[in-house]
Design a protein around this motif. Sequence first.
Motif, PDB file in Angstrom:
ATOM      1  N   ASP A  44     -41.261 -28.810   0.041  1.00 17.93           N
ATOM      2  CA  ASP A  44     -41.034 -29.953  -0.847  1.00 17.93           C
ATOM      3  C   ASP A  44     -41.676 -29.632  -2.184  1.00 17.93           C
ATOM      4  OD1 ASP A  44     -39.774 -31.392   1.140  1.00 17.93           O
ATOM      5  OD2 ASP A  44     -41.610 -32.418   1.787  1.00 17.93           O
ATOM      6  N   VAL A  45     -41.198 -30.260  -3.242  1.00 17.51           N
ATOM      7  CA  VAL A  45     -41.732 -30.038  -4.580  1.00 17.51           C
ATOM      8  C   VAL A  45     -41.979 -31.390  -5.234  1.00 17.51           C
ATOM      9  CG1 VAL A  45     -41.357 -28.953  -6.827  1.00 17.51           C
ATOM     10  CG2 VAL A  45     -40.403 -27.892  -4.762  1.00 17.51           C
ATOM     11  N   ASN A  46     -43.161 -31.555  -5.817  1.00 10.99           N
ATOM     12  CA  ASN A  46     -43.475 -32.797  -6.528  1.00 10.99           C
ATOM     13  C   ASN A  46     -42.828 -32.742  -7.912  1.00 10.99           C
ATOM     14  OD1 ASN A  46     -44.616 -34.965  -7.902  1.00 10.99           O
ATOM     15  ND2 ASN A  46     -46.584 -34.756  -6.831  1.00 10.99           N
ATOM     16  N   PRO A  47     -41.841 -33.650  -8.175  1.00 13.69           N
ATOM     17  CA  PRO A  47     -41.146 -33.581  -9.468  1.00 13.69           C
ATOM     18  C   PRO A  47     -41.943 -34.193 -10.617  1.00 13.69           C
ATOM     19  CG  PRO A  47     -40.269 -35.394  -8.194  1.00 13.69           C
ATOM     20  CD  PRO A  47     -41.292 -34.725  -7.320  1.00 13.69           C
ATOM     21  N   GLY A  48     -43.054 -34.864 -10.287  1.00 12.28           N
ATOM     22  CA  GLY A  48     -43.849 -35.490 -11.340  1.00 12.28           C
ATOM     23  C   GLY A  48     -43.175 -36.722 -11.915  1.00 12.28           C
ATOM     24  N   ARG A  49     -42.224 -37.261 -11.183  1.00 17.76           N
ATOM     25  CA  ARG A  49     -41.526 -38.480 -11.610  1.00 17.76           C
ATOM     26  C   ARG A  49     -40.931 -39.136 -10.370  1.00 17.76           C
ATOM     27  NH1 ARG A  49     -37.754 -35.780 -15.686  1.00 17.76           N
ATOM     28  NH2 ARG A  49     -39.730 -34.683 -15.930  1.00 17.76           N
ATOM     29  N   SER A  50     -40.437 -40.345 -10.544  1.00 20.91           N
ATOM     30  CA  SER A  50     -39.885 -41.093  -9.411  1.00 20.91           C
ATOM     31  C   SER A  50     -38.489 -40.586  -9.054  1.00 20.91           C
ATOM     32  CB  SER A  50     -39.829 -42.584  -9.765  1.00 20.91           C
ATOM     33  OG  SER A  50     -39.293 -43.320  -8.701  1.00 20.91           O
ATOM     34  N   ILE A  51     -38.217 -40.511  -7.758  1.00 23.30           N
ATOM     35  CA  ILE A  51     -36.868 -40.155  -7.276  1.00 23.30           C
ATOM     36  C   ILE A  51     -36.055 -41.438  -7.181  1.00 23.30           C
ATOM     37  CG2 ILE A  51     -35.545 -39.059  -5.428  1.00 23.30           C
ATOM     38  CD1 ILE A  51     -38.143 -37.637  -4.575  1.00 23.30           C
ATOM     39  N   SER A  52     -34.867 -41.443  -7.747  1.00 18.94           N
ATOM     40  CA  SER A  52     -34.034 -42.655  -7.775  1.00 18.94           C
ATOM     41  C   SER A  52     -33.601 -43.036  -6.358  1.00 18.94           C
ATOM     42  CB  SER A  52     -32.797 -42.432  -8.636  1.00 18.94           C
ATOM     43  OG  SER A  52     -31.890 -41.550  -7.991  1.00 18.94           O
ATOM     44  N   PRO A  53     -33.296 -44.332  -6.147  1.00 22.32           N
ATOM     45  CA  PRO A  53     -32.821 -44.761  -4.819  1.00 22.32           C
ATOM     46  C   PRO A  53     -31.562 -44.008  -4.373  1.00 22.32           C
ATOM     47  CG  PRO A  53     -33.383 -46.676  -6.166  1.00 22.32           C
ATOM     48  CD  PRO A  53     -33.456 -45.490  -7.067  1.00 22.32           C
ATOM     49  N   GLN A  54     -30.669 -43.694  -5.339  1.00 22.79           N
ATOM     50  CA  GLN A  54     -29.440 -42.977  -4.965  1.00 22.79           C
ATOM     51  C   GLN A  54     -29.751 -41.603  -4.380  1.00 22.79           C
ATOM     52  OE1 GLN A  54     -29.989 -44.670  -7.833  1.00 22.79           O
ATOM     53  NE2 GLN A  54     -28.076 -44.967  -8.979  1.00 22.79           N
ATOM     54  N   ILE A  55     -30.677 -40.868  -5.044  1.00 22.03           N
ATOM     55  CA  ILE A  55     -31.021 -39.522  -4.565  1.00 22.03           C
ATOM     56  C   ILE A  55     -31.788 -39.617  -3.244  1.00 22.03           C
ATOM     57  CG2 ILE A  55     -32.332 -37.420  -5.081  1.00 22.03           C
ATOM     58  CD1 ILE A  55     -29.776 -37.689  -6.711  1.00 22.03           C
ATOM     59  N   GLN A  56     -32.642 -40.629  -3.112  1.00 22.96           N
ATOM     60  CA  GLN A  56     -33.343 -40.818  -1.836  1.00 22.96           C
ATOM     61  C   GLN A  56     -32.345 -41.069  -0.712  1.00 22.96           C
ATOM     62  OE1 GLN A  56     -37.088 -43.157  -1.681  1.00 22.96           O
ATOM     63  NE2 GLN A  56     -36.765 -43.538  -3.864  1.00 22.96           N
ATOM     64  N   HIS A  57     -31.330 -41.894  -1.009  1.00 22.29           N
ATOM     65  CA  HIS A  57     -30.308 -42.199  -0.002  1.00 22.29           C
ATOM     66  C   HIS A  57     -29.495 -40.950   0.344  1.00 22.29           C
ATOM     67  CE1 HIS A  57     -27.110 -44.102   2.194  1.00 22.29           C
ATOM     68  NE2 HIS A  57     -26.215 -43.766   1.288  1.00 22.29           N
ATOM     69  N   VAL A  66     -42.892 -36.474  -1.316  1.00 21.08           N
ATOM     70  CA  VAL A  66     -43.138 -35.411  -2.291  1.00 21.08           C
ATOM     71  C   VAL A  66     -44.445 -35.609  -3.069  1.00 21.08           C
ATOM     72  CG1 VAL A  66     -40.683 -34.892  -2.567  1.00 21.08           C
ATOM     73  CG2 VAL A  66     -41.778 -36.529  -4.125  1.00 21.08           C
ATOM     74  N   ASN A  67     -45.073 -36.768  -2.928  1.00 17.42           N
ATOM     75  CA  ASN A  67     -46.260 -37.051  -3.742  1.00 17.42           C
ATOM     76  C   ASN A  67     -47.391 -36.040  -3.509  1.00 17.42           C
ATOM     77  OD1 ASN A  67     -45.290 -39.145  -5.212  1.00 17.42           O
ATOM     78  ND2 ASN A  67     -46.113 -40.772  -3.888  1.00 17.42           N
ATOM     79  N   LYS A  68     -47.518 -35.538  -2.258  1.00 18.99           N
ATOM     80  CA  LYS A  68     -48.598 -34.603  -1.942  1.00 18.99           C
ATOM     81  C   LYS A  68     -48.131 -33.148  -1.957  1.00 18.99           C
ATOM     82  CE  LYS A  68     -51.170 -37.958   0.827  1.00 18.99           C
ATOM     83  NZ  LYS A  68     -51.730 -38.278   2.170  1.00 18.99           N
ATOM     84  N   ALA A  69     -46.855 -32.946  -2.338  1.00 14.92           N
ATOM     85  CA  ALA A  69     -46.294 -31.590  -2.371  1.00 14.92           C
ATOM     86  C   ALA A  69     -46.747 -30.872  -3.641  1.00 14.92           C
ATOM     87  CB  ALA A  69     -44.768 -31.663  -2.321  1.00 14.92           C
ATOM     88  N   PRO A  70     -46.669 -29.520  -3.670  1.00 18.09           N
ATOM     89  CA  PRO A  70     -47.042 -28.784  -4.883  1.00 18.09           C
ATOM     90  C   PRO A  70     -46.039 -29.030  -6.012  1.00 18.09           C
ATOM     91  CG  PRO A  70     -46.066 -27.299  -3.260  1.00 18.09           C
ATOM     92  CD  PRO A  70     -46.256 -28.618  -2.573  1.00 18.09           C
TER      93      PRO A  70
END
Length: 924
Positions: A44-57, A66-70
């Motif tokens: 997993d990779v931390n994007p440093g921003r919020s993932i949209s509901p569409q992409i999560q779905h 991803v919050n604790k990912a590198p």
Amino acid sequence: MKKNPIYAVVDIETTGTDPQVDRIIQFGCALIENGEIVTRFSTDVNPGRSISPQIQHLTGITNKQVNKAPYFEDIALTIHHLLAETIFVAHNIYFDYSFLNKELQRCGAPELKIPGIDTVELSQIFFPTEKSFRLGDLSESFGLIHDNPHQADSDAQVTAEVFLMLEQKIRRLPLLTLKMILSLSDQLGMETGAYINRIYEEMKEHPDSLKDGLQVIDGLVLRKKDLAYFESAVYETEKYPLSKKQKERVFSKQLTYRKEQSRMMNDVYKHFTDGEEKNLFIEAATGIGKTFGYLFPISYFAQPEKPVIVSTVSIMLQNQLFDKDIPFTNRFAERKLQATVLKSHRHYLDLQRFRETLKNPLKQKQYALYQMRVLVWLLETETGDLDELQLINFNHIFWRDTAHRGTDLLKKDDPLYKEDFVRFLYKKAEQSNLLIVNHAFLMQESFRKQPLLPKQASLIIDEAHHLPDVVKRTALQTIPIYGFQKRVTQAREEGQLFDQAIELLEKLPEEKRYVELYSRTLLDIVEDLKDFAYELEQLLNVNRRDQLQESVIEKLQFDQLSLEGEKLIRKIEMYLNDLEEVQRKVRLEIERQLESFSVSERMKLTELFQLFSEVTHLAECFDIFVNQWDAHWVKEYRTDKKGLTVLAVNDLSAGIIKKASWYPDYEHILYTGGTLVFGKNRDYLPNKLGIDDFSVKVLSDPYDYEQSARLYIPKLPIDIHEVSDAEFAEYISKTVQEAARQEDRPILVLFTSHEVLRKTYAHLHQPMMNEGREVLAQGISGTREKLLKRFYHSKNSILLGADSFWEGVDLPGDSLQLLIVTRLPFENPNRPLVKAEYAYLEAQGINSFTGEALPKASMRLRQALGRLIRSENDHGVLLVLDRRLVRTKYGKRMLRALPKKLPVEDLTLEDTMASIHEFFKEKG
């Protein structure tokens, strides 16, 4: 490439598609060496921003995950080192490779400069008959385990498995085929062509002999064709089993005896063997086993000398008959049905024309992809039927170059003549006792110079309720003025059709002069047609700024045409007469000299003949448009989505099939389908088809609707006929959202208006996506076939459909249990063509509402109900938002046309939702 390269099969998941603003959220890689997956890496990779509901779905990857990912900065060099010295492989490499490179550059890591291979392009070439090349669809087709689609580790693993399957397939190909593919592979992306070359060089060192079943003809490797000759017993052993005991003996406990199906079988057998009336209509609901109900009895009398022709509504149903229903019937039939699916020649590949494209290949990527795909397909197909390639359309120039144009234009001394697919089709048809066509093919028989269907035959028209609409579409004639102008302009361009034809006709100087004259005259006609359209606009007060206009032109109105318009008519008619005479002379001489022209020359002449046919069609249509004013002709002025003018001619009498040239050829015709009658009115369809010599039989519906279904017509807080489209769409979306939040199951919503559908989608899409519910919409989310496939495989999608979604949609079992009808399916009476059709019926003494609009809408509502209950185990709810169904007399007639024991609930919307929930709860 290295002798034993390492392939890095990569997939990434991202927050979006723009590498300038979006970031990677997951990286997956599977390394392949010596034909095996040797290691895997994913993170997993931390994007440093919020993932949209569409992409999560879509991906199932959450912000919490991803919050604790590198961050990518932390692993960029690791990924670069992992991929160094490998060959990058991805499914649609252009996205993964470039996005990954942008991220590496952003983090200060070196840019990737390794070679790359695209498995999408390879799949399109080497798996030519797959329906879809999306990774999920390929994995399903090949039976691969793909537990987490759109997650990088799972996608990389499946892509690696697909890649290995591709290599195995390539290595099984004949060396000659692979060599021809290699000669076209410079059009492929990145190093995909180099990969094919490496395999070719390895195979060349140890060449295999050609496999059994294949042959080389004039440089092409083809599958050998097996013509199955019809066999029949010398002595008749079994008579048709009329009684229940006789049938049960034949079915031998492998098939359950059904009373209504048996009744249908007997009716069909008697009708064709000793029936007095020509036409028999049998209404048989889904679940009776209608297709087996007519296939089994015809097996007792169908012979190649007197075959049975079955016509159904679509190519899809033709294929279903051939692939599924006939093999099933043959398990029980003593005399086997030997069937051929007959389609018009344009559905087949012309081998001679295809070979010519290989001699001078067009340097265009999609063209080359199709050429390579066909080279592989030729090793697999016996029929040459282009529908095997599962394409959505055949509009590309490649198919124009290679689709069959009929046997008359084939070169008889060409080595590929004996292998021609259409000639083989006709040979198969001669050895068949059952021919399968679709309604459009049947209707076109009236317009063919040489009939393709035998006269000594019996005819079955399945899905017969579609026949009037198919006839109407077949009879429609149009003059697309600006489309014709574009065609003529292209043909006159330097080096194009007319230049090519004039060059070919050097040895025929008189015909060459005629073609030069023809070219100039066409230009004059185009200008005059545009001027004529302008005169019509003035006559009809057309506002050019309004798109998608429809205006019906009546005789009294047309008589007011300006003097300039009248002059243009005479001028256009004179030009068209001249052109038809020129066409006749040129075609006659070319056909006389045809054997002197090569295949490539014939391809160019075929294009000229095609233009001749278009001009003949234009002349016929123009003559009707300006001269024929019998009541059954309806003339329209239309503008399309681009505001371009189309003149149309509709023949309202075309549905009178007694006028069709093929109708007298058949002594007995059977019409069958699920919805042929309207309540007690059994004459609706026969009357619509202009048939007076008929009988109608209705088989009892086999389903227990009292237990399996509910019809709800809720009391609404609005009157849907008093509100605007925007207000109605908003109300529909609220109702659908309420149903969706209560019932976690697929929902189909049917519309009568595309505009209301689009507005509803705009309201529903985002909030439902945020809740993990996918909303699919006709005209927005893809083709009908793709929408149905996605809906069928989803657990809780919402599908918004109109037109064709009311019927012909097979969604068995749990794939559809809740159906919402937004408005009763009446045609819009204000549409000019509908208004003209109703006026025509009234002039014949037929009440347009009770005789046409009401039966048609009622049968459509029955067909909608048929989407829900298609087997004894199905259950479902039909929710109708149109109160006319209970408030009006005609609504109550529509209710009486539905199954008698279907429970009808008239409750408040709140109570309706509660009752729906209780119904589904009871059904588990």
